[in-house]
Design a protein around this motif. Structure first.
Motif, PDB file in Angstrom:
ATOM      1  N   ASP A  27       0.722  -1.159  -0.053  1.00 38.31           N
ATOM      2  CA  ASP A  27       0.004  -0.135   0.028  1.00 38.31           C
ATOM      3  C   ASP A  27       0.860   1.234   0.077  1.00 38.31           C
ATOM      4  N   THR A  28       1.827   1.175   0.637  1.00 38.88           N
ATOM      5  CA  THR A  28       2.718   2.434   0.729  1.00 38.88           C
ATOM      6  C   THR A  28       3.936   2.719  -0.209  1.00 38.88           C
ATOM      7  N   ALA A  29       4.118   1.543  -0.916  1.00 38.08           N
ATOM      8  CA  ALA A  29       5.244   1.713  -2.068  1.00 38.08           C
ATOM      9  C   ALA A  29       4.648   2.385  -3.316  1.00 38.08           C
ATOM     10  N   SER A  30       5.162   3.607  -3.376  1.00 36.55           N
ATOM     11  CA  SER A  30       4.881   4.769  -4.411  1.00 36.55           C
ATOM     12  C   SER A  30       5.353   4.389  -5.908  1.00 36.55           C
ATOM     13  N   ALA A  31       4.827   4.740  -6.906  1.00 41.14           N
ATOM     14  CA  ALA A  31       4.918   4.356  -8.154  1.00 41.14           C
ATOM     15  C   ALA A  31       6.428   5.020  -8.528  1.00 41.14           C
ATOM     16  N   GLU A  32       6.754   6.226  -7.781  1.00 42.56           N
ATOM     17  CA  GLU A  32       8.096   6.852  -8.221  1.00 42.56           C
ATOM     18  C   GLU A  32       9.172   5.681  -7.491  1.00 42.56           C
ATOM     19  N   GLU A  33       8.938   5.414  -6.330  1.00 39.00           N
ATOM     20  CA  GLU A  33       9.956   4.593  -5.571  1.00 39.00           C
ATOM     21  C   GLU A  33      10.037   3.276  -6.515  1.00 39.00           C
ATOM     22  N   LEU A  34       9.278   2.619  -6.817  1.00 42.65           N
ATOM     23  CA  LEU A  34       9.132   1.538  -7.608  1.00 42.65           C
ATOM     24  C   LEU A  34      10.065   1.647  -9.052  1.00 42.65           C
ATOM     25  N   LEU A  35       9.427   2.713  -9.654  1.00 39.38           N
ATOM     26  CA  LEU A  35      10.050   3.023 -11.001  1.00 39.38           C
ATOM     27  C   LEU A  35      11.753   3.379 -10.740  1.00 39.38           C
ATOM     28  N   GLY A  36      11.965   4.152  -9.666  1.00 38.76           N
ATOM     29  CA  GLY A  36      13.474   4.537  -9.450  1.00 38.76           C
ATOM     30  C   GLY A  36      14.130   3.009  -9.131  1.00 38.76           C
ATOM     31  N   ALA A  37      13.669   2.233  -8.329  1.00 42.15           N
ATOM     32  CA  ALA A  37      14.306   1.288  -7.811  1.00 42.15           C
ATOM     33  C   ALA A  37      14.663   0.011  -8.937  1.00 42.15           C
ATOM     34  N   MET A  38      13.536   0.128 -10.102  1.00 44.11           N
ATOM     35  CA  MET A  38      13.627  -0.725 -11.264  1.00 44.11           C
ATOM     36  C   MET A  38      14.518  -0.322 -12.353  1.00 44.11           C
ATOM     37  N   GLY A  39      14.725   1.154 -12.122  1.00 40.96           N
ATOM     38  CA  GLY A  39      15.610   1.799 -13.260  1.00 40.96           C
ATOM     39  C   GLY A  39      14.818   1.853 -14.375  1.00 40.96           C
ATOM     40  N   ILE A  40      13.522   1.855 -14.446  1.00 42.48           N
ATOM     41  CA  ILE A  40      12.814   2.230 -15.888  1.00 42.48           C
ATOM     42  C   ILE A  40      11.711   3.268 -15.662  1.00 42.48           C
ATOM     43  N   GLY A  41      11.262   3.860 -16.868  1.00 44.70           N
ATOM     44  CA  GLY A  41      10.402   4.804 -16.757  1.00 44.70           C
ATOM     45  C   GLY A  41       8.897   4.490 -17.179  1.00 44.70           C
ATOM     46  N   LYS A  42       7.901   5.263 -16.976  1.00 44.51           N
ATOM     47  CA  LYS A  42       6.380   4.739 -16.931  1.00 44.51           C
ATOM     48  C   LYS A  42       6.140   3.977 -18.329  1.00 44.51           C
ATOM     49  N   GLY A  43       6.769   4.378 -19.336  1.00 44.72           N
ATOM     50  CA  GLY A  43       6.439   3.618 -20.442  1.00 44.72           C
ATOM     51  C   GLY A  43       6.738   2.238 -20.671  1.00 44.72           C
ATOM     52  N   SER A  44       8.020   2.165 -20.110  1.00 45.41           N
ATOM     53  CA  SER A  44       8.547   0.775 -20.013  1.00 45.41           C
ATOM     54  C   SER A  44       7.778  -0.087 -19.224  1.00 45.41           C
ATOM     55  N   PHE A  45       7.407   0.689 -18.184  1.00 46.31           N
ATOM     56  CA  PHE A  45       6.690  -0.099 -17.047  1.00 46.31           C
ATOM     57  C   PHE A  45       5.468  -0.788 -17.470  1.00 46.31           C
ATOM     58  N   TYR A  46       4.708   0.238 -18.024  1.00 44.87           N
ATOM     59  CA  TYR A  46       3.300  -0.066 -18.203  1.00 44.87           C
ATOM     60  C   TYR A  46       3.135  -1.028 -19.448  1.00 44.87           C
ATOM     61  N   LEU A  47       4.256  -1.072 -20.405  1.00 44.73           N
ATOM     62  CA  LEU A  47       4.383  -1.900 -21.410  1.00 44.73           C
ATOM     63  C   LEU A  47       4.790  -3.333 -21.187  1.00 44.73           C
ATOM     64  N   ALA A  48       5.580  -3.437 -19.958  1.00 45.35           N
ATOM     65  CA  ALA A  48       5.869  -4.737 -19.209  1.00 45.35           C
ATOM     66  C   ALA A  48       4.571  -5.296 -18.352  1.00 45.35           C
TER      67      ALA A  48
END
Length: 194
Positions: A27-48
Motif C-alpha cells: 500500500d505505501t510503495a509509491s510508483a516513483e519509488e518502484l520505478l526508481g528502484a527498477m531503473g525504468i520509465g513509466k512507458g516501459s513499466f506499463y508496456l511490461a
C-alpha cells in the motif's frame, strides 16, 4: 505499432521492486519509488506490466516464492540430516531480522496482509503453502521410511502442521518480538518431528 522493445531484464526489475515492497509494503510503495528502484520509465513499466502496480506485486510474490521454494528444496536435497535442517530452518525464524529474505517473511506478510484483498495474490500465496506442505510431507515420509524419526503421524498432516507453523510464526512475530518466546513456541511445535 507494437511499441518500443523492452531494454531491461524483467526478472531483475521485479527483484528490485520486491525490495521496495518488502521494505514499504504494497500500500505505501509509491510508483516513483518502484520505478526508481527498477531503473525504468513509466512507458516501459506499463508496456511490461499492463496491470500496473498490482500486476507487478503479483509477479514479485510469484518470483520470490519460486526462488524461496527452490532454495529450500535444494537445501533439503543436499542435506545429510533433512529433519534437522527443517528444525534449524524453523528455529532460525525466531532470530531472523525484521524481514529476512531467506526465511520468506515477505511471502508470509503478503499472505496475512493482502490475500483477502486480491484473489490473484491469494492464489499465489495459497500455492506456496501447498508447495511447502508437499515438500515437508515428502521429506517426513522418507525420514519415517528410513527410521530417522519416531513419529508415525501421517506425513501429509505433519506437512500441513509445518506449513501452518511457518505461516503462523509470521503472524506471531508481528505481536511478539522476543526471540526466546518465539523459539519456545517453535520448539513446542517441532516436537512432532522427534
Amino acid at each position: 505499432m507494437a511499441g518500443r522493445p523492452k531494454i531491461f531484464n524483467e526478472q531483475e526489475a521485479v527483484a528490485k521492486a520486491t525490495e521496495v515492497f518488502r521494505d514499504k509494503g504494497y500500500d505505501t510503495a509509491s510508483a516513483e519509488e518502484l520505478l526508481g528502484a527498477m531503473g525504468i520509465g513509466k512507458g516501459s513499466f506499463y508496456l511490461a506490466f499492463k496491470g500496473g502496480k498490482q500486476e507487478l506485486y503479483v509477479r514479485s510474490i510469484t518470483q520470490f516464492s519460486e526462488r524461496f521454494y527452490q532454495k529450500l528444496s535444494q537445501s533439503l536435497a543436499a542435506s545429510e540430516d533433512k529433519i534437522q535442517l527443517i528444525k534449524d530452518f524453523f528455529i532460525s525464524l525466531a532470530y531472523a531480522s525484521d524481514c529476512d529474505k531467506e526465511r520468506g517473511c515477505y511471502l508470509g506478510n503478503a499472505l496475512v496482509q493482502l490475500s483477502e484483498k486480491d484473489q490473484e495474490i491469494k492464489k499465489v500465496t495459497a500455492q506456496l503453502l501447498k508447495e511447502l506442505q508437499s515438500l515437508f510431507a515428502k521429506t517426513i515420509r522418507r525420514a519415517q521410511e528410513k527410521g530417522e524419526m519416531n513419529s508415525t503421524e501421517d506425513p501429509e498432516i505433519i506437512g500441513w502442521h509445518l506449513s501452518n507453523l511457518w505461516n503462523g510464526i509470521h503472524v506471531t512475530r508481528r505481536m511478539e518480538s522476543s526471540p526466546e518466546i518465539l523459539k519456545s513456541i517453535i520448539e513446542m511445535n517441532l516436537k512432532i518431528l522427534d
